[in-house]
Design a protein around this motif. Structure first.
Motif, short mmCIF file in Angstrom:
data_model
loop_
_atom_site.label_atom_id
_atom_site.label_comp_id
_atom_site.label_asym_id
_atom_site.label_seq_id
_atom_site.Cartn_x
_atom_site.Cartn_y
_atom_site.Cartn_z
N LEU A 35 0.94 -1.23 0.10
CA LEU A 35 -0.03 -0.02 -0.09
C LEU A 35 0.91 1.24 -0.08
N LEU A 36 0.62 2.16 -1.10
CA LEU A 36 1.19 3.33 -1.10
C LEU A 36 0.77 4.72 -0.75
N LEU A 37 1.14 5.53 -0.08
CA LEU A 37 0.46 6.80 0.41
C LEU A 37 0.99 7.91 -0.49
N TYR A 38 0.35 8.89 -1.26
CA TYR A 38 0.89 9.68 -1.90
C TYR A 38 0.05 11.15 -1.41
N ARG A 39 1.00 12.10 -1.59
CA ARG A 39 0.62 13.51 -1.40
C ARG A 39 0.94 14.41 -2.63
N SER A 40 -0.36 15.25 -2.84
CA SER A 40 -0.05 16.01 -3.85
C SER A 40 0.94 17.34 -3.63
N ALA A 41 2.09 17.51 -4.47
CA ALA A 41 3.05 18.51 -4.35
C ALA A 41 2.39 20.05 -4.28
N THR A 42 1.30 20.19 -4.83
CA THR A 42 0.64 21.25 -4.97
C THR A 42 -0.19 21.87 -3.76
N GLU A 43 -0.12 21.21 -2.65
CA GLU A 43 -0.67 21.31 -1.63
C GLU A 43 -0.05 21.37 -0.43
N GLN A 44 1.32 21.59 -0.47
CA GLN A 44 2.32 21.58 0.76
C GLN A 44 1.92 22.68 1.73
N SER A 45 1.37 23.63 1.30
CA SER A 45 1.19 24.91 2.36
C SER A 45 -0.14 24.31 2.95
N SER A 46 -0.79 23.48 3.06
CA SER A 46 -2.38 23.38 3.32
C SER A 46 -2.11 22.75 4.68
N PRO A 47 -2.30 23.13 6.06
CA PRO A 47 -2.38 22.49 7.18
C PRO A 47 -3.34 21.05 7.26
#
Length: 290
Positions: free
Chosen positions: A259-271
């Motif tokens: 299972l892989l967890l991805y996070r969008s690089a465009t939302e780095q500033s979102s708490p």
């Protein structure tokens, strides 16, 4: 005992090694080298002054001290992660778009998302259920903030947060697994569950036919529950109404999937995105998926 502190990363390395039964697997899940994980465990042993594992055994087996220490380590990690989750910066009224295949949404995530909702009632999660490949593409384009997917060929990036064993499933009163050719309920072409099922049947010399193709797990479940097909899902999907075919049915052993967890690089500033990502990372890594 030394007055030095117990390092959280070392405790997590120890607990993951015990739970997975493998230094290699623990290091893979932590994103560290095996030697680094070994050093972290050795650091713990130096602090408490006793070995955590029985050196006389070839397999990883806890010593008497290690057995007692494991209970304390789990309590410390649980309190640590609960504290981080409770006091992390909240994002009032912020929305996080979370993508996940409906299989994991149904069988893995409900208790985790329920706990997250209690801890962060002001963070609104918008679930997007889809297959893994389109979800990874949506994360990269920025329309999905976070995605939990199955690792497949060609996937890059993402963090391994668990592993799920694949199993054959047939209906509780079904005889579909005895038919020749075996009627199969499968996800569309390009999905690793489908590929593993077909490869395993071909290697075993079993005849098979397509009885159902569905983008959703509910379609596969319907085919299995109604007795018209056999399918391949994760072990966590073994619920009332379905069963694994008996050993004498001759179905070959299946592999496990990451299972892989991805996070969008465009939302780095979102708490809000940061908070949910850290929460999922902590909880999925501790449970190994399931």
């Amino acid at each position: 005992m030394s007055s030095t502190y117990l390092d959280i990363r070392s405790l997590r390395a120890f607990v993951l090694t015990v739970e997975t039964g493998s230094l290699t697997e623990a290091s893979r899940r932590m994103g560290r080298t095996q030697s680094a994980v070994t050093q972290q465990i050795q650091k713990l042993e130096q602090i408490i002054g006793r070995p955590l594992f029985d050196d006389t055994r070839r397999a990883l087996e806890l010593s008497e001290t290690g057995t007692v220490f494991l209970s304390h380590a789990r309590q410390i990690l649980g309190s640590h992660d609960e504290c981080l989750a409770r006091f992390a910066p909240t994002a009032a009224e912020e929305k996080v778009v979370f993508g996940v295949p409906d299989l994991y949404a149904t069988f893995l995530l409900p208790p985790i998302l329920s706990a997250f909702r209690r801890d962060y009632p002001h963070i609104r999660i918008e679930l997007r259920c889809a297959l893994s490949r389109p979800l990874v593409a949506r994360v990269r384009e920025g329309s999905v903030d976070i995605a939990l997917v199955t690792r497949m060929d060609g996937f890059t990036g993402g963090q391994v947060v668990g592993r799920e064993q694949l199993v054959w499933l047939t209906g509780a009163t079904s005889s579909a697994h005895l038919e020749d050719p075996v009627p199969m309920a499968l996800l569309p072409p390009g999905n690793i569950y489908r590929d593993y099922a077909i490869e395993a049947l071909d290697r075993a010399g079993r005849n098979w036919r397509i009885a159902c193709v569905s983008d959703s797990i509910s379609g596969l479940q319907t085919a299995v529950l109604s007795g018209i097909a056999v399918t391949v899902l994760i072990e966590s999907a073994l619920v009332p109404g379905v069963r694994q075919p008996p050993a004498q049915a001759g179905f070959p052993t299946l592999p496990s999937v990451d299972l892989l967890l991805y996070r969008s690089a465009t939302e780095q500033s979102s708490p809000a995105v940061e908070t949910l990502h850290r929460y999922l990372l902590n909880h999925l890594s501790l449970t190994g998926g399931r």
